[in-house]
Design an enzyme around this catalytic site. Sequence first.
Site, PDB file in Angstrom:
ATOM      1  N   GLU A   1      -2.282  10.635  -0.092  1.00  0.00           N
ATOM      2  CA  GLU A   1      -3.852  10.119  -0.303  1.00  0.00           C
ATOM      3  C   GLU A   1      -4.188   9.004   0.549  1.00  0.00           C
ATOM      4  O   GLU A   1      -4.933   9.417   1.677  1.00  0.00           O
ATOM      5  CB  GLU A   1      -3.730   8.619  -0.956  1.00  0.00           C
ATOM      6  CG  GLU A   1      -5.260   7.704  -1.337  1.00  0.00           C
ATOM      7  CD  GLU A   1      -5.826   6.765  -0.575  1.00  0.00           C
ATOM      8  OE1 GLU A   1      -6.756   5.723  -0.095  1.00  0.00           O
ATOM      9  OE2 GLU A   1      -3.881   5.973   1.234  1.00  0.00           O
ATOM     10  N   GLU A   2      -3.260   8.921   1.782  1.00  0.00           N
ATOM     11  CA  GLU A   2      -3.459   7.699   3.316  1.00  0.00           C
ATOM     12  C   GLU A   2      -3.420   9.341   3.931  1.00  0.00           C
ATOM     13  O   GLU A   2      -4.477   8.999   5.164  1.00  0.00           O
ATOM     14  CB  GLU A   2      -1.892   7.376   3.781  1.00  0.00           C
ATOM     15  CG  GLU A   2      -1.480   6.789   3.063  1.00  0.00           C
ATOM     16  CD  GLU A   2      -2.173   4.803   2.896  1.00  0.00           C
ATOM     17  OE1 GLU A   2      -3.499   5.210   3.781  1.00  0.00           O
ATOM     18  OE2 GLU A   2      -1.841   4.749   2.789  1.00  0.00           O
TER      19      GLU A   2
ATOM     20  N   HIS B   1      -0.754  -0.829   6.837  1.00  0.00           N
ATOM     21  CA  HIS B   1      -0.631   0.191   7.448  1.00  0.00           C
ATOM     22  C   HIS B   1       0.631   0.094   8.767  1.00  0.00           C
ATOM     23  O   HIS B   1       0.792   0.886   9.615  1.00  0.00           O
ATOM     24  CB  HIS B   1      -1.483   0.839   8.446  1.00  0.00           C
ATOM     25  CG  HIS B   1      -2.693   1.327   6.829  1.00  0.00           C
ATOM     26  ND1 HIS B   1      -4.010   2.725   7.172  1.00  0.00           N
ATOM     27  CD2 HIS B   1      -2.425   1.240   5.539  1.00  0.00           C
ATOM     28  CE1 HIS B   1      -3.950   2.624   5.911  1.00  0.00           C
ATOM     29  NE2 HIS B   1      -3.266   2.225   5.452  1.00  0.00           N
TER      30      HIS B   1
ATOM     31  N   ASP C   1       0.990  -1.226   0.269  1.00  0.00           N
ATOM     32  CA  ASP C   1       0.025   0.106   0.283  1.00  0.00           C
ATOM     33  C   ASP C   1       0.951   1.377   0.358  1.00  0.00           C
ATOM     34  O   ASP C   1       0.962   1.366   0.668  1.00  0.00           O
ATOM     35  CB  ASP C   1      -0.728   0.090   1.218  1.00  0.00           C
ATOM     36  CG  ASP C   1      -1.606   1.446   1.620  1.00  0.00           C
ATOM     37  OD1 ASP C   1      -2.096   1.744   0.360  1.00  0.00           O
ATOM     38  OD2 ASP C   1      -3.064   1.209   2.700  1.00  0.00           O
TER      39      ASP C   1
END
Length: 698
Positions: free
Chosen positions: A365-366, A501, A328
């Site tokens: 984006e996060e 994450h 990610d």
Amino acid sequence: MPPPLPPKPLQPNRASLSFLFLFLLSLVVYVSLSPSRKTPSPSSSSSSSSRNAPADSFSAPHRLFLSLHPGANATIAAHLRALTLRPHLAGTPAAARTASYVISHLRAAGLRVALADYYPLLSYPASASLALLRPDGALVKPLPLAEPADLEAAAVPPYHAYSPSGSAVAPPVYVNYGREDDYSALDRLGVDVRGCVAVVRRGGGYRGAVVARAAARGVAAVLMFKAADHGGVPQDSVYASGRGGGDGDIEDARWASDAARVGRRVAFGGEERGWTGDAFKRSNVLFDEDRKLAKIQNVFGIIRGSEEPDRYIILGNHRDAWTFGAVDPNSGTAALLDVARRYGSLLRSGWRPRRTIILCSWDAEEFGMIGSTEWVEQNLGRLSSKAVVYLNVDCAVQGDGFFASATPQLDKLIVEVTKQIQDPDFEARTVYESWIVNNGGISKIERLSRADSDFSAFLHLAGVPSVDFYYGDAVSMFCLLRLTSTFLRHLLLIEVFPGYHTVFDSYKWMVEHGDPSFHRHVAIAEIWGLLGLRLADDLVLPFDYPSYSAQLHEHATALSALLDGGGSVQVQPINSSIDELTVAIREAVEESKKLQEVDTTEDFAALRRRAFNDRLMLAERGFLEAEGLKGRPCFRHLLYSPPEDSESKLSFFPGIADAISQARKYAGEEEQLGIQHEIWRVARAIQRAAAALRGELI
Ligand SMILES: *[C@@H]1O[C@H](CO)[C@@H](O)[C@H](O)[C@H]1NC(C)=O
Ligand SMILES: *[C@@H]1O[C@H](CO)[C@@H](O)[C@H](O)[C@H]1NC(C)=O
């Protein structure tokens, strides 16, 4: 079935005991969390000749695109290695280095590069700590929040972005997933959570919604941990819940500089190692936020269309990561660079796309899809009139099993393209064949009512037909197939990747578990690139609206069933509008057949096709309503936007979904009227789409 038997909420004291147990377990099972399933050996002879699809179904450029397959896995692996050498959180120098890397490789491929920088307010942890105290307030011991140091290598510690600073010395209460049901269960047990530190197990919906629910109950702070109880991972294994940001909360992106409104949101992730005291009564949670303006950088690689340069086929992936980001999002970035490499080869062979292709590498984006949202907002007018499609890939590979979600007019194209790509794990199959085997015989495509990646602004705000796809569906199949909620299903899919994450989202994990030979990455790049080529080059856009009509009928059936006996509410307006749209679609299909046959040299043939394609493109915009959903102006798509109530039973018609949730809470006449009002809004939106497809104003 939902996850099997989550532990029951307990009284505070017993909750701590149960935690001790969970923490100890975590130490034991941590090592075995990564899916240990062996990847079937990838095709060693994966030359283009071993493809299943008949060669004559490709145009010359498409054949060339697919022929660039040999060695692609090694190129992609090298990109991934380079991009994930360091953690690269948005707004940091390491993030700027990944931007330079992408810029140089887009240029090397021969694409024109453009940049769009922004300076939003980002949120970092200045300091964070957690300690156990005895009832008299004496320190039992501090608890580490970060993951094991050897891996950590300058990664930001676990935190929840945009949490306000604060501290809380209060008794911990285990609130299970922190859903409404869980709080009701606690109420029945007589447990008052007000002023407590809520200890929440991840999996109860969007992080932001979980925290908001806890805040509404008056808790002082939230500690979030992750427990795997699905997908073949041992039950009750506990590990770091990692990092989170304004996901599901596009407001964070839109009004990043006004983030103070988030309210009392203190949420952490933390690994629960070392939780040894069983006599403690209190925990001390402290969080100091560092909120500051930071530079973020969107990078674009552009190939100008030869005949319709003002129609845009947009491919996008974000580049920023909470930590190393091997899954990610940089599995997607590496695939994007391979698409660029292949498009570059096509350019050198003399090909030019009919329509303009834009490859986007988004930043931040996060923190709530900030890079893509800022850009879409800045260019909203032009995107609304000229963007044909948005093709998103976030985590390209997090395991095996192909997963796609899309607006329905793209279903057929996804099927066609996946039939032309070799399966990365089974040599004798196409991606399509494995996909339907995994899904019990159907090519199940989810809808995009989630707001958890960069398609959100494109679809929910601008009404651009969109796709989002990845590898990593199969791990969780057994327990999830019967889950009806799209959100929950998707969320759990993401969550079954154990390193999500955390600092374990590393190149090492990818090589050892996610995609040892990088053939899944290659499959994603090929699907992505081929979707782009079809959409950029087909004379008549490959949009299939009959799928939309079929999907809407299903939605209407589900809605009717849900509202059965729902007092005076009439679903009929929606049914009538779907009938109207279905007629328009039938006419469009006929017209499209004629246009495919038209001799291209005929007068005005190109103009007629262009006008028809515009109607196909603009039909989706009909589903937008200018003022957006109630109180949420960024969510304008009345069919597919996230409902405010993250526990809603409907994963479509978000306005109706929220009105139903309201009516459940306060069963009055006004609430019934509220549902009816939203039904009318949806019906009118569907009528607008029908008119757009017919090319008429009314
Ligand atoms: C690429 O694929 C080939 C053939 O399957 C394999 O031998 C090679 O190790 C792969 N390369 C990488 C970097 O994984
Ligand atoms: C609306 O249409 C769906 C199927 O398209 C059907 O199942 C449902 O019963 C209809 N509802 C009404 C009120 O006509």
